[in-house]
Design a protein around this motif. Sequence first.
Motif, PDB file in Angstrom:
ATOM      1  N   ARG A  12       0.816  -1.213   0.000  1.00 41.47           N
ATOM      2  CA  ARG A  12       0.000   0.000   0.000  1.00 41.47           C
ATOM      3  C   ARG A  12       0.849   1.262   0.000  1.00 41.47           C
ATOM      4  N   LEU A  13       1.995   1.180   0.661  1.00 41.46           N
ATOM      5  CA  LEU A  13       2.894   2.330   0.676  1.00 41.46           C
ATOM      6  C   LEU A  13       3.724   2.374  -0.597  1.00 41.46           C
ATOM      7  N   ARG A  14       4.163   1.199  -1.040  1.00 34.76           N
ATOM      8  CA  ARG A  14       5.018   1.109  -2.215  1.00 34.76           C
ATOM      9  C   ARG A  14       4.321   1.603  -3.473  1.00 34.76           C
ATOM     10  N   THR A  15       3.001   1.668  -3.455  1.00 33.66           N
ATOM     11  CA  THR A  15       2.266   2.096  -4.645  1.00 33.66           C
ATOM     12  C   THR A  15       1.668   3.491  -4.480  1.00 33.66           C
ATOM     13  N   THR A  16       2.072   4.159  -3.423  1.00 30.04           N
ATOM     14  CA  THR A  16       1.592   5.520  -3.200  1.00 30.04           C
ATOM     15  C   THR A  16       2.674   6.524  -3.603  1.00 30.04           C
ATOM     16  N   PRO A  17       2.456   7.221  -4.723  1.00 27.62           N
ATOM     17  CA  PRO A  17       3.465   8.142  -5.236  1.00 27.62           C
ATOM     18  C   PRO A  17       4.014   9.113  -4.208  1.00 27.62           C
ATOM     19  N   SER A  18       3.143   9.718  -3.430  1.00 34.42           N
ATOM     20  CA  SER A  18       3.632  10.710  -2.478  1.00 34.42           C
ATOM     21  C   SER A  18       4.556  10.063  -1.455  1.00 34.42           C
ATOM     22  N   TRP A  19       4.305   8.813  -1.149  1.00 30.52           N
ATOM     23  CA  TRP A  19       5.163   8.114  -0.206  1.00 30.52           C
ATOM     24  C   TRP A  19       6.520   7.820  -0.835  1.00 30.52           C
ATOM     25  N   LEU A  20       6.491   7.308  -2.051  1.00 31.88           N
ATOM     26  CA  LEU A  20       7.739   7.052  -2.773  1.00 31.88           C
ATOM     27  C   LEU A  20       8.549   8.332  -2.907  1.00 31.88           C
ATOM     28  N   LEU A  21       7.845   9.383  -3.239  1.00 32.89           N
ATOM     29  CA  LEU A  21       8.472  10.682  -3.427  1.00 32.89           C
ATOM     30  C   LEU A  21       9.173  11.143  -2.157  1.00 32.89           C
ATOM     31  N   THR A  22       8.453  11.094  -1.071  1.00 36.64           N
ATOM     32  CA  THR A  22       9.013  11.509   0.209  1.00 36.64           C
ATOM     33  C   THR A  22      10.234  10.669   0.570  1.00 36.64           C
ATOM     34  N   ARG A  23      10.085   9.387   0.356  1.00 32.68           N
ATOM     35  CA  ARG A  23      11.170   8.447   0.677  1.00 32.68           C
ATOM     36  C   ARG A  23      12.418   8.739  -0.145  1.00 32.68           C
ATOM     37  N   LEU A  24      12.221   8.916  -1.438  1.00 31.93           N
ATOM     38  CA  LEU A  24      13.363   9.152  -2.318  1.00 31.93           C
ATOM     39  C   LEU A  24      13.988  10.509  -2.039  1.00 31.93           C
ATOM     40  N   ALA A  25      13.137  11.483  -1.798  1.00 33.62           N
ATOM     41  CA  ALA A  25      13.643  12.821  -1.497  1.00 33.62           C
ATOM     42  C   ALA A  25      14.480  12.780  -0.233  1.00 33.62           C
ATOM     43  N   ASP A  26      14.055  11.990   0.710  1.00 33.49           N
ATOM     44  CA  ASP A  26      14.816  11.864   1.944  1.00 33.49           C
ATOM     45  C   ASP A  26      16.201  11.303   1.657  1.00 33.49           C
ATOM     46  N   HIS A  27      16.218  10.301   0.795  1.00 28.28           N
ATOM     47  CA  HIS A  27      17.501   9.709   0.435  1.00 28.28           C
ATOM     48  C   HIS A  27      18.376  10.715  -0.309  1.00 28.28           C
ATOM     49  N   ALA A  28      17.766  11.420  -1.233  1.00 28.77           N
ATOM     50  CA  ALA A  28      18.494  12.438  -1.998  1.00 28.77           C
ATOM     51  C   ALA A  28      19.034  13.520  -1.078  1.00 28.77           C
ATOM     52  N   ALA A  29      18.212  13.932  -0.128  1.00 28.51           N
ATOM     53  CA  ALA A  29      18.634  14.961   0.814  1.00 28.51           C
ATOM     54  C   ALA A  29      19.822  14.469   1.633  1.00 28.51           C
ATOM     55  N   HIS A  30      19.805  13.186   1.933  1.00 28.33           N
ATOM     56  CA  HIS A  30      20.898  12.598   2.693  1.00 28.33           C
ATOM     57  C   HIS A  30      22.202  12.656   1.909  1.00 28.33           C
ATOM     58  N   LEU A  31      22.108  12.273   0.635  1.00 24.02           N
ATOM     59  CA  LEU A  31      23.283  12.347  -0.235  1.00 24.02           C
ATOM     60  C   LEU A  31      23.766  13.792  -0.371  1.00 24.02           C
ATOM     61  N   ALA A  32      22.805  14.681  -0.595  1.00 21.89           N
ATOM     62  CA  ALA A  32      23.156  16.079  -0.801  1.00 21.89           C
ATOM     63  C   ALA A  32      23.804  16.661   0.446  1.00 21.89           C
ATOM     64  N   ARG A  33      23.318  16.246   1.596  1.00 16.94           N
ATOM     65  CA  ARG A  33      23.854  16.817   2.829  1.00 16.94           C
ATOM     66  C   ARG A  33      25.301  16.411   3.043  1.00 16.94           C
ATOM     67  N   GLU A  34      25.621  15.202   2.587  1.00 17.88           N
ATOM     68  CA  GLU A  34      27.020  14.795   2.648  1.00 17.88           C
ATOM     69  C   GLU A  34      27.875  15.800   1.897  1.00 17.88           C
ATOM     70  N   ALA A  35      27.426  16.117   0.674  1.00 22.66           N
ATOM     71  CA  ALA A  35      28.176  17.060  -0.155  1.00 22.66           C
ATOM     72  C   ALA A  35      28.219  18.435   0.493  1.00 22.66           C
ATOM     73  N   PHE A  36      27.096  18.851   1.048  1.00 20.27           N
ATOM     74  CA  PHE A  36      27.020  20.182   1.646  1.00 20.27           C
ATOM     75  C   PHE A  36      27.915  20.299   2.871  1.00 20.27           C
ATOM     76  N   THR A  37      27.775  19.368   3.777  1.00 22.41           N
ATOM     77  CA  THR A  37      28.561  19.460   5.008  1.00 22.41           C
ATOM     78  C   THR A  37      30.039  19.287   4.710  1.00 22.41           C
ATOM     79  N   ALA A  38      30.354  18.507   3.671  1.00 20.49           N
ATOM     80  CA  ALA A  38      31.755  18.387   3.267  1.00 20.49           C
ATOM     81  C   ALA A  38      32.276  19.753   2.819  1.00 20.49           C
ATOM     82  N   ALA A  39      31.382  20.550   2.263  1.00 25.67           N
ATOM     83  CA  ALA A  39      31.762  21.893   1.826  1.00 25.67           C
ATOM     84  C   ALA A  39      31.517  22.910   2.944  1.00 25.67           C
ATOM     85  N   GLY A  40      31.083  22.427   4.100  1.00 22.30           N
ATOM     86  CA  GLY A  40      30.878  23.307   5.240  1.00 22.30           C
ATOM     87  C   GLY A  40      29.685  24.223   5.088  1.00 22.30           C
TER      88      GLY A  40
END
Lengths: 153, 153
Positions: A12-40
């Motif tokens: 039910r969650l796996r087929t809900t776009p907004s859920w997938l979106l939130t989940r993926l965005a969270d992952h993307a934000a995590h990756l991005a934050r690595e880059a950001f904090t590395a740059a201070g």
Amino acid sequence: MSTPADDRAPERLRTTPSWLLTRLADHAAHLAREAFTAAGAGRYHYALLVALVEGGPASQAALGRRCGIDRSDVVAALNELVARGHAERRPDPADRRRNVVTVTPAGREQAERTGKALDEVQERLLAPLDPEDRRRFTELLTHLLRHHAPGRF
Amino acid sequence: MSTPADDRAPERLRTTPSWLLTRLADHAAHLAREAFTAAGAGRYHYALLVALVEGGPASQAALGRRCGIDRSDVVAALNELVARGHAERRPDPADRRRNVVTVTPAGREQAERTGKALDEVQERLLAPLDPEDRRRFTELLTHLLRHHAPGRF
DNA sequence: GACCAACGTTGGTTGCACCAACATAGCCAT
DNA sequence: ATGGCTATGTTGGTGCAACCAACGTTGGTC
């Protein structure tokens, strides 16, 4: 006991776009934050610098509108940018309510450096997609955003 | 003065997938939260209920893994679910470290009701997309998530 | 029987988004 | 010109989601 399939998300969650979106965005934000904090820096700092590099000097309110950041949050992020010598803030002689914010050379450098790190993040994020799908994905995101925040995209 | 184009996001951001993703997810979360709070719940509550309805009774740790929620956050959300009579928590006789969590009829009802509200959110979120693009969009999201969190999708 | 892993729980931290209020300053109509 | 409305920068505070560390208890393993 816990089989591997134990970790599997409910259908039910796996087929809900907004859920997938939130989940993926969270992952993307995590990756991005690595880059950001590395740059201070943080997301806000980068967004503001980019807006300044691209659009030239601007008031804090204008910067906030362009980047989708609240006025009050602009203040805080800008304080840090100024403290690091990446931006300058001085009163606008033409309108004494406003401040004119400008990027420093160090700020441009920082923006470019962070931008490169962010490019690598995109690469990692979209790794499993071929160029055509990457284009489509970005297009769909833009299309949706344009619908929900007209004028901003 | 502030022209309408004043609000426009910098090109550098508009062409960065992770940025678009974060922005859209934020908007989606906003829409979803309307639906959730209207149903008197949060994202976590709904996810947990769905996991229980779909997968049957489970331990808190298993629920957390399935929904991508931290163990400690499961505790808090579950406390509230129990307080509202949507779930029950009792010690597992077979493994006294664990609790067995079950949905109550009221919980199922709540899950279904919230699910319907969430469906309307998807409709609003994907409004500008035709059925084919909706399918593609969901497919791309799933594809990406499967790559970044294998086993969970 | 000793060690390590898993579980539930408490408490705290961080990042991001948002809101309310205020003083100051510009704008615009009458 | 004056009075009322809006914009601006700033302070302070709220909420949510994600995460981490630590602890005591219990199971499983060697």
